[in-house]
Write a protein that holds these residues in place. Structure first.
Motif, mmCIF file in Angstrom:
data_model
loop_
_atom_site.group_PDB
_atom_site.id
_atom_site.type_symbol
_atom_site.label_atom_id
_atom_site.label_comp_id
_atom_site.label_asym_id
_atom_site.label_seq_id
_atom_site.Cartn_x
_atom_site.Cartn_y
_atom_site.Cartn_z
ATOM 1 N N GLU A 185 9.157 1.168 -4.629
ATOM 2 C CA GLU A 185 9.550 0.297 -3.528
ATOM 3 C C GLU A 185 8.838 0.661 -2.238
ATOM 4 N N ASP A 186 8.554 1.956 -2.039
ATOM 5 C CA ASP A 186 7.854 2.363 -0.807
ATOM 6 C C ASP A 186 6.460 1.754 -0.753
ATOM 7 N N PHE A 187 5.801 1.648 -1.917
ATOM 8 C CA PHE A 187 4.458 1.050 -1.944
ATOM 9 C C PHE A 187 4.501 -0.422 -1.555
ATOM 10 N N ASN A 188 5.513 -1.145 -2.038
ATOM 11 C CA ASN A 188 5.654 -2.560 -1.661
ATOM 12 C C ASN A 188 5.910 -2.711 -0.178
ATOM 13 N N VAL A 189 6.719 -1.823 0.379
ATOM 14 C CA VAL A 189 6.994 -1.885 1.819
ATOM 15 C C VAL A 189 5.724 -1.640 2.613
ATOM 16 N N GLN A 190 4.893 -0.682 2.155
ATOM 17 C CA GLN A 190 3.636 -0.422 2.864
ATOM 18 C C GLN A 190 2.705 -1.628 2.807
ATOM 19 N N LEU A 191 2.658 -2.302 1.638
ATOM 20 C CA LEU A 191 1.825 -3.500 1.541
ATOM 21 C C LEU A 191 2.285 -4.583 2.508
ATOM 22 N N LEU A 192 3.592 -4.752 2.631
ATOM 23 C CA LEU A 192 4.112 -5.752 3.567
ATOM 24 C C LEU A 192 3.770 -5.393 5.004
ATOM 25 N N LEU A 194 1.162 -3.645 6.004
ATOM 26 C CA LEU A 194 -0.262 -3.908 6.217
ATOM 27 C C LEU A 194 -0.550 -5.390 6.378
ATOM 28 N N ALA A 195 0.178 -6.223 5.596
ATOM 29 C CA ALA A 195 -0.028 -7.673 5.710
ATOM 30 C C ALA A 195 0.396 -8.181 7.085
ATOM 31 N N LYS A 196 1.463 -7.589 7.642
ATOM 32 C CA LYS A 196 1.907 -8.016 8.975
ATOM 33 C C LYS A 196 0.917 -7.615 10.060
#
Length: 449
Positions: A185-192, A194-196
């Motif tokens: 889940e931490d990896f998904n949060v980091q991707l979000l 970066l997208a922001k």
């Protein structure tokens, strides 16, 4: 059946009355008083035995229960015979030993007593019998009483249920994701995140046609606020002043090359390719100070202060391209910037079928893009002016699903399409429900009109 009835145990306890009602020589009713209680006769409907006789009251207790013993009550005029422990006696003979109760006579009866009492045309036969056994409650047959549950083979049903559970459980385990590796889940949060942080995309406008490039460049060179350049020019492209200086240098080099040639054919070829009008060189040729026409060729004059002197800046033909006016030769004139027509966008009062919170603010933010669409259209049609109403369909989530043009006057199709594209890219607050329809009236006028 007789054996079964004999096998039934007789109920223990005091005996009860068995009474038979005889009228017209026939027994019309027989009743066993299972509950030891008083027996009433008379014409009243509340009496236990209703008889049509006026010689007795409406409800008369013929057999009265006092304590645990029954007593026979009879009136004058009644007839009959009663068997007691003392023997069989007539009713008239019992009056002497009976107890007087009101206008009736009362005699105690034992469980062995029996007899008949005649009241008018009705005869009562009585005796004491053992109480009948209580009748069992009626029950349905077992074949009917069992129902569907009794017809089910429970052993087979349980085996089939476990079999289905096992098979469907294996199939569910095959298609489930409980054996998949866990998701970080931490990896998904980091991707979000970066997208922001990505920069927003920048819209690029289509460059103007080559025929209208000078007018567009001149218009774009004029800053709107007096201190900033217009957004029409691309970053890194030379400015108008730099382009004019480069053109002047090219012209100066060309004229120097012309002066360096000493042949008629070469000079004539250079003149044919030159952008300098022929009448300018003719005027110079007529001047005796700068040019000699001996020999038929264009030659450099020897007089001091001649016009054409190679290598001298500001003098000769090389000075023609100098736009600064600093040389002594004839200049080409001052640089004049050609300014094309510009316009302004005026937004009228917007209306909405369902109120949208930020509608006015979003529409006001679209005004510069409306003006850019109009100015682009003025490069093709400088006299264009008019208006349009954009019917904007906003979805429940705030996105624009459609932008239709209505009431269009005086505008080209390219300008209207550009305005529709700008509105379709807008984002409003979510109105919810079925969305909203916003009417945006825009009027375009040229500045200075």
């Amino acid at each position: 059946m007789t054996a079964v009835m004999r096998a039934v145990a007789q109920q223990a306890g005091p005996k009860v009355l068995r009474i038979g009602l005889v009228q017209g020589g026939r027994v019309i009713e027989e009743r066993i008083i299972k509950q030891r209680t008083s027996v009433t006769i008379g014409t009243s409907e509340k009496s236990m035995f209703v008889i049509p006789s006026q010689s007795v009251p409406a409800s008369f207790k013929l057999f009265e229960l006092v304590g645990s013993d029954y007593y026979l009550n009879f009136l004058d005029g009644m007839k009959g015979r009663v068997a007691l422990q003392t023997g069989i006696s007539d009713i008239e003979g019992l009056r002497g030993q009976a107890r007087r109760v009101g206008n009736a006579y009362q005699v105690r009866l034992t469980e062995e007593a029996r007899g008949k009492i005649v009241v008018g045309e009705t005869t009562f036969l009585f005796q004491f019998v053992a109480p009948p056994p209580p009748q069992p409650r009626p029950q349905l047959p077992l074949s009917v009483k069992g129902g569907l549950a009794s017809q089910i083979d429970w052993d087979l049903t349980i085996i089939a249920a476990f079999s289905f559970l096992l098979h469907f459980g294996l199939i569910g385990a095959m298609y489930s994701d409980w054996m998949d590796p866990p998701v970080n889940e931490d990896f998904n949060v980091q991707l979000l995140d970066l997208a922001k942080q990505l920069p927003p995309s920048v819209e690029t406008e289509t460059p103007a046609d080559s025929a209208t490039a000078p007018a567009a460049s001149a218009t774009a060179s004029k800053p709107e606020s007096g201190t900033q350049k217009s957004a029409g020019g691309a970053k890194g492209s030379p400015s108008d002043k730099q382009a004019a200086a480069l053109s002047a240098q090219a012209d100066q080099m060309q004229m120097q090359l012309l002066a360096a040639f000493n042949g008629n054919s070469a000079v004539q070829g250079a003149l044919n390719r030159s952008d300098i009008p022929a009448q300018d060189l003719s005027g110079v040729a007529q001047s005796g100070a700068g040019v000699s026409n001996t020999g038929g060729d264009l030659r450099l004059g020897s007089a001091g202060g001649g016009l054409v002197q190679p290598g001298k800046a500001g003098r000769g033909l090389g000075g023609i391209g100098n736009t600064g006016g600093g040389g002594t030769g004839t200049g080409a004139g001052q640089e004049t910037a050609v300014k094309g027509p510009t316009g302004d966008a005026q937004i009228g009062t917007t209306t909405a079928s369902v109120p949208v919170a930020n509608a006015e603010r979003v529409v006001a933010g679209l005004r510069p893009k409306f003006r850019a669409c109009y100015n682009k259209g003025l490069q093709t049609d400088p006299g264009m002016a008019g208006g349009v109403t954009i019917v904007t369909h906003v979805g429940p989530n705030g996105e624009v699903s459609a932008a239709d043009a209505s009431n269009t006057t005086g505008l080209s199709s390219d300008v209207v399409s550009c305005i529709q594209r700008v509105v379709r890219n807008a984002q409003f607050d979510a109105p919810g429900g079925n969305g909203s329809t916003i009417n945006i009236p825009v009027k375009f006028v040229q500045q200075g009109k």
